[in-house]
Design an enzyme around this catalytic site. Structure first.
Site, short mmCIF file in Angstrom:
data_model
loop_
_atom_site.label_atom_id
_atom_site.label_comp_id
_atom_site.label_asym_id
_atom_site.label_seq_id
_atom_site.Cartn_x
_atom_site.Cartn_y
_atom_site.Cartn_z
N HIS A 102 68.49 49.20 64.42
CA HIS A 102 67.68 49.19 63.20
C HIS A 102 66.20 49.06 63.51
O HIS A 102 65.42 48.72 62.62
CB HIS A 102 68.13 48.07 62.26
CG HIS A 102 69.49 48.32 61.67
ND1 HIS A 102 70.20 47.35 61.01
CD2 HIS A 102 70.28 49.42 61.66
CE1 HIS A 102 71.36 47.86 60.59
NE2 HIS A 102 71.44 49.11 61.00
N ASP A 126 64.16 41.50 65.83
CA ASP A 126 63.42 40.55 66.68
C ASP A 126 63.73 40.87 68.15
O ASP A 126 64.64 41.65 68.45
CB ASP A 126 63.82 39.10 66.33
CG ASP A 126 65.28 38.80 66.62
OD1 ASP A 126 66.03 38.43 65.70
OD2 ASP A 126 65.70 38.93 67.80
N ALA A 164 76.53 30.00 65.81
CA ALA A 164 76.50 30.86 67.00
C ALA A 164 76.23 30.06 68.27
O ALA A 164 76.77 30.37 69.34
CB ALA A 164 75.43 31.95 66.82
N ARG A 177 57.36 38.50 58.95
CA ARG A 177 58.50 38.40 59.88
C ARG A 177 58.03 38.51 61.32
O ARG A 177 58.58 37.88 62.22
CB ARG A 177 59.53 39.48 59.54
CG ARG A 177 60.24 39.19 58.23
CD ARG A 177 61.21 40.25 57.86
NE ARG A 177 62.27 40.39 58.84
CZ ARG A 177 63.11 41.42 58.86
NH1 ARG A 177 62.97 42.40 57.98
NH2 ARG A 177 64.07 41.49 59.76
N CYS A 194 46.63 55.86 62.73
CA CYS A 194 47.48 56.14 63.90
C CYS A 194 46.56 56.36 65.10
O CYS A 194 45.58 57.12 65.00
CB CYS A 194 48.32 57.40 63.66
SG CYS A 194 49.09 58.06 65.15
#
Ligand code: BV8
Length: 231
Positions: A106, A91, A216, A56, A133
């Protein structure tokens, strides 16, 4: 001065080539929700979840904002009132279209989170469960997104914005995920004029006083033009 709160979902980014979740052939057609959108799924198979988000992230990097994102940025720039975008999307197409006042409830594909120490940093395009990390060195990196059962981000800013909204607009969301799916009813009860701009009626379409259905890139610029005409 009017305050507008806009809630967006995956449908606003569909015409930028990014998959929605629940439409036919959507993101969850291949990968089950419980495997890629829950902390339990991440614990069970972190490599699968990282692969899902890596794909993604790559798609989002190739995508361009569309006319709907651009119209909302124009509204924020030209409307003589406050415009806040609360997005369920991870995004960054709103920001790339020029919107500044955006809350990612989110989370964001562009951010990484260490679930050992809580450190957040800019996510590399590709992440692996073995990545360390940068602060605590633990192999505990995850996408900085909100999964089911986790508390959405920005609630301390979203709730007051909904209470003070004069207009609440929902764009490109199926109205099936809470707390976002309750926002129209909540803001309507507190006096906001509620509008749904979507391809088709959502699960909570009865919560809206006004609705315009279609892609949209048609319905959002048309609505923004009407809002700017009556200023
Ligand atoms: C929480 C990760 C507590 C990020 C996602 C029972 C009742 C009430 C609540 C619950 C319940 N049981 C469980 C819950 C809580 C649960 C929930 O809502 N479950 C549902 C299934 C019932 N919610 C949670 O766990 C949330 N956390 O509640 O914490 C809390 C709450 C408040 C305060 C303190 C504590 C966390 C939810 C976050 C889950 N994370 N994904 C990612 O991978 O992206 S969910 C996932 O669904 C995405 O985040 C996405 O944003 C979200 C919503 O999906 P949509 O954006 O609507 O996309 P969808 O495909 O569904 O629809 C697309 C729409 O666009 C369609 O309507 C389509 O017609 C339209 N469209 C398509 N093309 C176009 C278009 N429109 C216009 N133009 C087009 N071209």
């Amino acid at each position: 001065m009017n305050k507008i709160v806009v809630l967006t979902g995956a449908g606003i980014s569909a015409q930028s080539g990014l998959g929605t979740f629940r439409d036919a052939g959507g993101l969850w057609a291949e990968d089950a929700i419980e495997d890629v959108a829950t902390p339990e799924g991440f614990t069970r198979d972190p490599a699968l979840v990282h692969r899902f988000y890596n794909a993604r992230r790559a798609q989002a990097a190739q995508a361009q904002p569309n006319a709907a994102h651009a119209a909302l940025a124009q509204l924020e720039a030209e409307y003589p009132g406050d415009v806040l975008i609360v997005t369920q999307n991870v995004d960054n197409l709103h920001e790339r279209a020029g919107s500044r006042n955006v809350i990612h409830m989110h989370g964001e594909l562009a951010k990484a989170l260490c679930h050992a120490c809580g450190h957040r940093w800019g996510a590399p395009l590709v992440m692996h469960p073995t990545d360390a990390c940068p602060v605590c060195q633990a192999p505990a990196v995850r996408p900085d997104v909100v999964w089911f059962g986790e508390v959405p981000y920005g609630m301390d800013m979203i709730d007051p914005a909904l209470s003070n909204a004069d207009v609440f607009v929902s764009i490109g969301t199926s109205g099936q995920v809470y707390p976002a799916a309750a926002y129209a009813q909540h803001s309507r009860r507190l006096g906001a004029h509620t509008i749904e701009l979507n391809l088709e009626p959502s699960a909570n379409s009865r919560d809206f006083a006004e609705a315009h259905y279609g892609p949209a890139t048609d319905v959002v610029p048309n609505w923004v033009a009407r809002m700017l005409d009556c200023t």
